[in-house]
Design a protein around this motif. Structure first.
Motif, mmCIF file in Angstrom:
data_model
loop_
_atom_site.group_PDB
_atom_site.id
_atom_site.type_symbol
_atom_site.label_atom_id
_atom_site.label_comp_id
_atom_site.label_asym_id
_atom_site.label_seq_id
_atom_site.Cartn_x
_atom_site.Cartn_y
_atom_site.Cartn_z
ATOM 1 N N ASP A 1 0.873 -1.175 0.000
ATOM 2 C CA ASP A 1 0.000 0.000 0.000
ATOM 3 C C ASP A 1 0.909 1.223 0.000
ATOM 4 O O ASP A 1 1.426 1.632 1.040
ATOM 5 C CB ASP A 1 -0.909 -0.006 1.232
ATOM 6 N N GLN B 1 0.829 4.503 2.369
ATOM 7 C CA GLN B 1 1.258 4.539 3.764
ATOM 8 C C GLN B 1 2.477 5.445 3.921
ATOM 9 O O GLN B 1 3.450 5.330 3.179
ATOM 10 C CB GLN B 1 1.587 3.127 4.248
ATOM 11 N N SER C 1 0.076 -5.427 1.554
ATOM 12 C CA SER C 1 -1.351 -5.197 1.366
ATOM 13 C C SER C 1 -1.824 -5.885 0.084
ATOM 14 O O SER C 1 -1.074 -5.960 -0.889
ATOM 15 C CB SER C 1 -1.629 -3.693 1.255
ATOM 16 N N LYS D 1 -4.076 -4.553 -1.726
ATOM 17 C CA LYS D 1 -4.761 -3.411 -2.357
ATOM 18 C C LYS D 1 -4.812 -3.507 -3.875
ATOM 19 O O LYS D 1 -5.824 -3.157 -4.500
ATOM 20 C CB LYS D 1 -4.055 -2.129 -1.931
ATOM 21 N N HIS D 2 -3.743 -3.956 -4.510
ATOM 22 C CA HIS D 2 -3.665 -3.899 -5.966
ATOM 23 C C HIS D 2 -4.338 -5.081 -6.664
ATOM 24 O O HIS D 2 -4.487 -5.049 -7.894
ATOM 25 C CB HIS D 2 -2.202 -3.800 -6.404
#
Length: 539
Positions: A113, A116, A127, A129-130
């Motif tokens: 991420d 951050q 993370s 996230k992607h």
């Protein structure tokens, strides 16, 4: 003396009686062996006698494919349990360039991420996230709230890509111990396995005992570019040598010990709803990078991996769990060009340093009389990005010059522009027949992919400086794309299938096995009807 990693971990496990399997399975075990090419599987299959031999007695697709161009760890793992190519998962590479990121480091790690504070692509917050699509474990949890989605891995990116966003437990090696990015209470066994791993790491390892077959692989091969000779190493190491620890079967043994411990503590496969355990074993990849694929080092690694997987399967057997195993790889790999030339591969060579994106960018900007680096990227091939600080006319001049320079180089096979790639329909059908452009299209995601893509010629190794690594993967060629795909259940007869399959086919096949509906339009893969226990829809 063979490694006894499971002997050290045996105290973590209680014995249980063996029960007859029922259907559908209550535990899906999906194993990814990092850099385990189909070429290696074919070569060593006759030598396997334990765990890999058992799994290879099931349904074997020896011509499996990571069909896309970006044959790296993160994209490859993103396909295994999502049923989708990187173009859909959004995981186009291990790292890509995002010039909008509000930090000086514009490289983005696939499992971080980057928003951050204080992080970089090398000091990151792990993370998912992607990852833009759900994994099989997430779909199982949506259908059966009691299902558990669990991972044990040698790399954070592998664990993240095989489990996704909705995860019960996810543990991966971070250099000295297994850690997690999840805000969950750690199972008690994690501390115990970490203690065993720390004890092993702190103890020097004697050279592994070789075998007659591995002795046939022992030949010292000089390596150009600053690296040490390879081919006759027996994976000894000094105490606390983390690099050598990762380049050894004991690394995989610890990950399998953690996986088995999680099975017991979480009682995986022993409740009403089915569970998923994703395991990524990383040592084969580290051995491949450090020594190549055709020396005594890789032979000893695969011999011990066979035994360690066998020990892990015996743990599952002893618990009476109704389980099924799928084994594949995130990508293939290629041997060092110096040894390949000795074997008759005349065109095997190391990349010209001039092709590195930094060197090429500086040369082109100097020629054009423009300031700045000009080009951004992660090496000598793959996605290349034009510096967005350039004005429109400067951007166009640099793009034109870069395309011409790369296309003129004798080590470059093809260069495709982002516009050309985006205009290409997503490929379907037999991945063997895909053109290079179609392979690149399967890795292309607008907003993350570069302004153009460079594909090196076959047998060009994109490593010039061999002081840290001597061999790698990542190309558009089949030695990096072709991987084994194996399905096995205790007591279920299998067969070897010669026609091609894709790693994107794993999710729909396992979903069919456990009766989980999956919308066909939401994935790229197709159910494999050759696998016993499936009820694949007609195509």
């Amino acid at each position: 003396m063979r490694l006894k990693l499971f002997a050290a971990a045996a105290a973590l496990f209680a014995s249980a009686s063996l029960a007859q399997p029922a259907r559908p399975p209550k535990l899906l075990v999906v194993i990814s062996v990092d850099q385990f090419s189909a070429n290696l599987f074919d070569e060593y299959r006759p030598q396997f006698t334990a765990g890999l031999a058992r799994i290879a007695s099931g349904t074997v697709f020896r011509n499996g494919y990571q069909s896309h161009a970006a044959t790296e760890t993160c994209p490859g793992h993103s396909t295994i349990l999502t049923g989708s190519h990187p173009a859909r998962t959004g995981i186009i590479a291990n790292n890509w360039i995002d010039q909008s990121v509000g930090r000086s480091d514009k490289s983005v790690y696939c499992a971080e991420d980057e928003t951050q504070p204080g992080t970089s692509s090398t000091a990151y917050k792990v993370s998912p996230k992607h990852l833009l699509v759900p994994t099989l474990g997430e779909l199982m949890k949506a259908r059966w709230p009691g299902s558990r989605n669990v991972a044990a891995s040698g790399k954070d990116r592998a664990a993240v890509m095989m489990t996704g966003h909705n995860v019960d437990q996810r543990w991966y090696w971070t250099g000295k111990q297994y850690s997690t990015d999840l805000n969950v209470a750690p199972p008690a066994v994690v501390a115990k396995v970490n203690a065993l791993a720390a004890q092993g790491l702190a103890t020097a390892r004697e050279p592994l005992e070789t075998t007659p077959f591995c002795q046939t692989k022992a030949r010292a091969v000089p390596v150009t570019g600053g690296g040490k000779p390879v081919g006759t190493g027996r994976l000894a190491r000094a105490a606390n040598d983390q690099t050598a620890f990762r380049q050894s079967p004991e690394f995989d043994g610890n990950t399998l010990a953690l996986a088995a411990a999680l099975v017991d503590e979480m009682q995986l496969g022993r409740r009403a709803d089915p569970d998923l355990l994703a395991i990524s074993l990383s040592a084969t990849d580290y051995v491949g990078h450090g020594f190549g694929t055709e020396g005594e080092e890789m032979c000893l690694q695969l011999t011990e991996l066979d035994r360690e997987i066998g020990d892990f399967l015996k743990v599952l057997d002893s618990r009476g769990i109704d389980y099924a195993v799928t084994l594949t790889a995130d990508h293939g790999g290629k041997d060092v060009p110096e040894r390949e030339r000795l074997a008759g591969v005349a065109d095997a060579a190391r990349v010209d340093p001039a092709l590195n994106v930094s060197n090429m960018g500086k040369a082109l900007m100097a020629r054009l009389g423009l300031p700045g680096p000009g080009l951004l990227g992660e090496g000598s091939f793959g996605d290349m990005y034009i510096d967005k600080r350039l004005r429109a006319g400067e951007h166009d001049r640099l793009l034109k010059a870069a395309l011409a320079a790369y296309r003129a180089h004798p080590q470059v096979e093809a260069v495709f522009t982002a516009r050309q790639i985006a205009a290409t329909p997503m490929p379907q059908g037999d991945p063997v027949k895909w053109t290079l452009l179609q392979r690149v299209r399967a890795s292309y995601h607008a907003g993350r992919s570069g302004d153009f893509y460079v594909a090196l010629k076959r047998d060009i190794t994109p490593i010039a400086d061999t002081s840290r690594a001597v061999a790698t993967h990542g190309s558009v060629w089949d030695y990096d794309r072709r991987v084994p795909i194996l399905f096995w259940r205790p007591g279920v007869a299998g067969t070897t299938v010669e026609r091609s399959a894709e790693t994107t086919d794993i999710l729909p096949t396992l979903a069919s096995m456990i009766g989980l509906p999956v919308q066909a339009s939401s994935i790229d893969g197709h159910c494999l009807a050759d696998v016993p226990g499936t009820t694949c829809p007609r195509r």
